[in-house]
Write an enzyme that holds these catalytic residues in place. Structure first.
Site, PDB file in Angstrom:
ATOM      1  N   GLY A 270       8.785  -5.341  -8.796  1.00 15.19           N
ATOM      2  CA  GLY A 270       9.472  -4.118  -9.244  1.00 15.19           C
ATOM      3  C   GLY A 270      11.164  -4.401  -9.095  1.00 15.19           C
ATOM      4  O   GLY A 270      11.452  -4.970  -8.158  1.00 15.19           O
TER       5      GLY A 270
ATOM      6  N   VAL B 239      10.359   2.806 -11.421  1.00 17.05           N
ATOM      7  CA  VAL B 239       9.838   4.015 -11.759  1.00 17.05           C
ATOM      8  C   VAL B 239      10.412   5.258 -11.129  1.00 17.05           C
ATOM      9  O   VAL B 239      10.516   4.912  -9.635  1.00 17.05           O
ATOM     10  CB  VAL B 239       8.299   4.178 -11.494  1.00 17.05           C
ATOM     11  CG1 VAL B 239       7.652   5.383 -11.950  1.00 17.05           C
ATOM     12  CG2 VAL B 239       7.720   2.784 -12.378  1.00 17.05           C
TER      13      VAL B 239
ATOM     14  N   ASP C 260      13.219  -3.304  -5.886  1.00 17.21           N
ATOM     15  CA  ASP C 260      13.423  -4.332  -4.969  1.00 17.21           C
ATOM     16  C   ASP C 260      14.253  -5.627  -5.807  1.00 17.21           C
ATOM     17  O   ASP C 260      13.772  -6.472  -5.697  1.00 17.21           O
ATOM     18  CB  ASP C 260      12.229  -4.768  -4.102  1.00 17.21           C
ATOM     19  CG  ASP C 260      11.874  -3.350  -3.469  1.00 17.21           C
ATOM     20  OD1 ASP C 260      12.144  -3.117  -2.378  1.00 17.21           O
ATOM     21  OD2 ASP C 260      10.817  -2.917  -4.156  1.00 17.21           O
TER      22      ASP C 260
ATOM     23  N   HIS D 155       4.054   1.247  -8.136  1.00 19.54           N
ATOM     24  CA  HIS D 155       3.086   0.314  -8.063  1.00 19.54           C
ATOM     25  C   HIS D 155       2.403   0.015  -9.221  1.00 19.54           C
ATOM     26  O   HIS D 155       1.622  -0.987  -9.513  1.00 19.54           O
ATOM     27  CB  HIS D 155       2.352   0.502  -6.730  1.00 19.54           C
ATOM     28  CG  HIS D 155       2.968   0.428  -5.347  1.00 19.54           C
ATOM     29  ND1 HIS D 155       3.278   1.456  -4.601  1.00 19.54           N
ATOM     30  CD2 HIS D 155       3.532  -0.619  -4.800  1.00 19.54           C
ATOM     31  CE1 HIS D 155       3.805   0.991  -3.605  1.00 19.54           C
ATOM     32  NE2 HIS D 155       3.953  -0.230  -3.497  1.00 19.54           N
TER      33      HIS D 155
ATOM     34  N   SER E 164       7.265   4.050  -1.084  1.00 17.02           N
ATOM     35  CA  SER E 164       6.331   4.517  -0.014  1.00 17.02           C
ATOM     36  C   SER E 164       6.948   5.311   0.910  1.00 17.02           C
ATOM     37  O   SER E 164       6.500   6.401   1.561  1.00 17.02           O
ATOM     38  CB  SER E 164       5.753   3.464   0.377  1.00 17.02           C
ATOM     39  OG  SER E 164       5.055   2.560  -0.647  1.00 17.02           O
TER      40      SER E 164
ATOM     41  N   MET F  42      10.833   6.018  -7.072  1.00 17.27           N
ATOM     42  CA  MET F  42       9.713   6.059  -6.068  1.00 17.27           C
ATOM     43  C   MET F  42       9.600   5.236  -4.960  1.00 17.27           C
ATOM     44  O   MET F  42       9.950   3.920  -5.287  1.00 17.27           O
ATOM     45  CB  MET F  42       8.273   6.044  -7.130  1.00 17.27           C
ATOM     46  CG  MET F  42       8.138   7.045  -7.858  1.00 17.27           C
ATOM     47  SD  MET F  42       6.624   7.210  -8.778  1.00 17.27           S
ATOM     48  CE  MET F  42       6.811   8.660  -9.924  1.00 17.27           C
TER      49      MET F  42
ATOM     50  N   GLY G 174       0.701  -1.163  -0.142  1.00 12.24           N
ATOM     51  CA  GLY G 174       0.041  -0.073  -0.030  1.00 12.24           C
ATOM     52  C   GLY G 174       1.011   1.305  -0.064  1.00 12.24           C
ATOM     53  O   GLY G 174       1.952   1.373  -0.342  1.00 12.24           O
TER      54      GLY G 174
ATOM     55  N   GLN H 299      14.738  -8.883  -3.814  1.00 12.14           N
ATOM     56  CA  GLN H 299      13.621  -9.320  -3.575  1.00 12.14           C
ATOM     57  C   GLN H 299      13.211 -10.177  -4.757  1.00 12.14           C
ATOM     58  O   GLN H 299      12.635 -11.262  -4.695  1.00 12.14           O
ATOM     59  CB  GLN H 299      12.709  -8.295  -3.305  1.00 12.14           C
ATOM     60  CG  GLN H 299      11.048  -8.802  -3.052  1.00 12.14           C
ATOM     61  CD  GLN H 299      10.244  -7.561  -2.652  1.00 12.14           C
ATOM     62  OE1 GLN H 299      10.281  -7.377  -1.253  1.00 12.14           O
ATOM     63  NE2 GLN H 299       9.536  -7.146  -3.269  1.00 12.14           N
TER      64      GLN H 299
END
Ligand code: AMP
Length: 304
Positions: A144, A173, A147, A34, A183, A181, A28, A150
């Site tokens: 993405g 992005v 990460d 995202h 969070s 970008m 989120g 990951q």
């Protein structure tokens, strides 16, 4: 968008989806990164299933899961606009009920670089992603490049546990000034926001040197680190040139390579990376356009 909060409702909504399904897992506090994953999934799959879950098991004891930015209403509105068919937004006890005790541990890949800085982090990621893959049974799952490590951990677990899904990597992005970008960027105050570009500046300098023929790992790592060390608001965690797939150290900077960097800027921990080599990213984020899904408009018209 159909919002579901428990496994039974998810199973029903998943069962109603026709054709191929793309899974987009998120925590989120959505941003353009995202949405690029949602667009990439929407462009290639008949339906997009997105998840909104701040996974407590991937936060370390010193990391504050409660402080992670949350904006569920805003996130669901963005999912709706982007054409997400089903959003799974469960409470913690739906994913980790009393008695839960299994951990998916990916091994060496999860223990190095970011895994060394955040012990246990990738065990938490691997465990929750394995659960989401089983719960949603997607044809493809979208992650993405931001990460990068990951994505390697998840590729490994999908292969090792025979998960019948493809892992798709979407390019990073960035803001107009290059900042990846995230969070967490919303925590960057004025001066820290400017200083935060030191990560991408270091990566870009290293890429420029590599393009000019530099193949020394130490020289490239020093180039990544230099603008971060020069920035008073920043503390470098690592600047590391690794094999892009295994994340192992390399003797010489030959592709496929991942240039990985982590630093705190104004107290906010940021990561970024750059890749050298062919075919490492499946979808270039700049090429995924906002989509008004024709299938959805058709269905809406048909419903009248
Ligand atoms: P998060 O909500 O931070 O767990 O991220 C959910 C997914 O979005 C992960 O697969 C991330 O790698 C991806 N993502 C986060 N930031 C970006 C970005 N700037 N560009 C592309 N993908 C991203």
């Amino acid at each position: 968008v159909i919002v579901v909060r428990n496994r039974a409702d998810l199973a029903a909504a998943r069962g109603d989806l026709q054709g191929s399904v793309g899974l987009v897992p998120t925590m989120g506090a959505l941003h353009g990164g995202h949405l690029a994953l949602v667009r990439a999934a929407g462009a290639a799959q008949e339906a997009v299933l997105a998840t909104l879950f701040v996974n407590p098991t991937q936060f370390g004891p010193e990391e504050d899961v409660a402080a992670y930015p949350r904006d569920e209403a805003g996130d669901l509105a963005l999912f709706e606009q982007a054409g997400v068919a089903v959003a799974f937004a469960p409470p913690v006890e739906e994913i980790y009920p009393t008695g839960f005790s299994t951990t998916v541990r990916v091994g060496e890949l999860a223990a190095v670089v970011e895994g060394a800085s955040r012990p246990g982090h990738f065990d938490g990621v691997a465990t929750v992603v394995a659960k989401l893959l089983h719960l949603t049974r997607p044809d493809s799952a979208y992650f993405g490049q931001k990460d990068w490590q990951q994505t390697r951990v998840i590729r490994r677990l999908v292969e090792d546990l025979n998960v019948p899904a493809r892992v798709i990597v979407v390019g990073t992005v960035r803001e107009p000034d290059g900042l990846a970008m995230s969070s967490r960027n919303r925590w960057l105050g004025g001066p820290a926001r400017g200083a935060a570009t030191c990560l991408v500046r270091g990566l870009r300098e290293a890429i420029a040197r590599w393009d000019a023929g530099e193949r020394g790992v130490d020289a490239l790592e020093a180039a990544i680190a230099a603008p971060i060390r020069a920035e008073p608001m920043a503390q470098l965690d690592y600047a590391s040139v690794r094999d892009a797939h295994t994340l192992r150290p390399v003797a010489r900077a030959d592709p496929p390579l991942a240039l990985l960097v982590a630093a705190r800027v104004g107290g906010v921990r940021l990561i970024d990376n750059a890749l050298i080599g062919e075919g490492l990213v499946d979808v270039d984020a700049r090429h995924v356009q906002p989509r008004h899904p024709p299938w959805r408009r058709r269905r809406e018209r048909g419903a009248h």
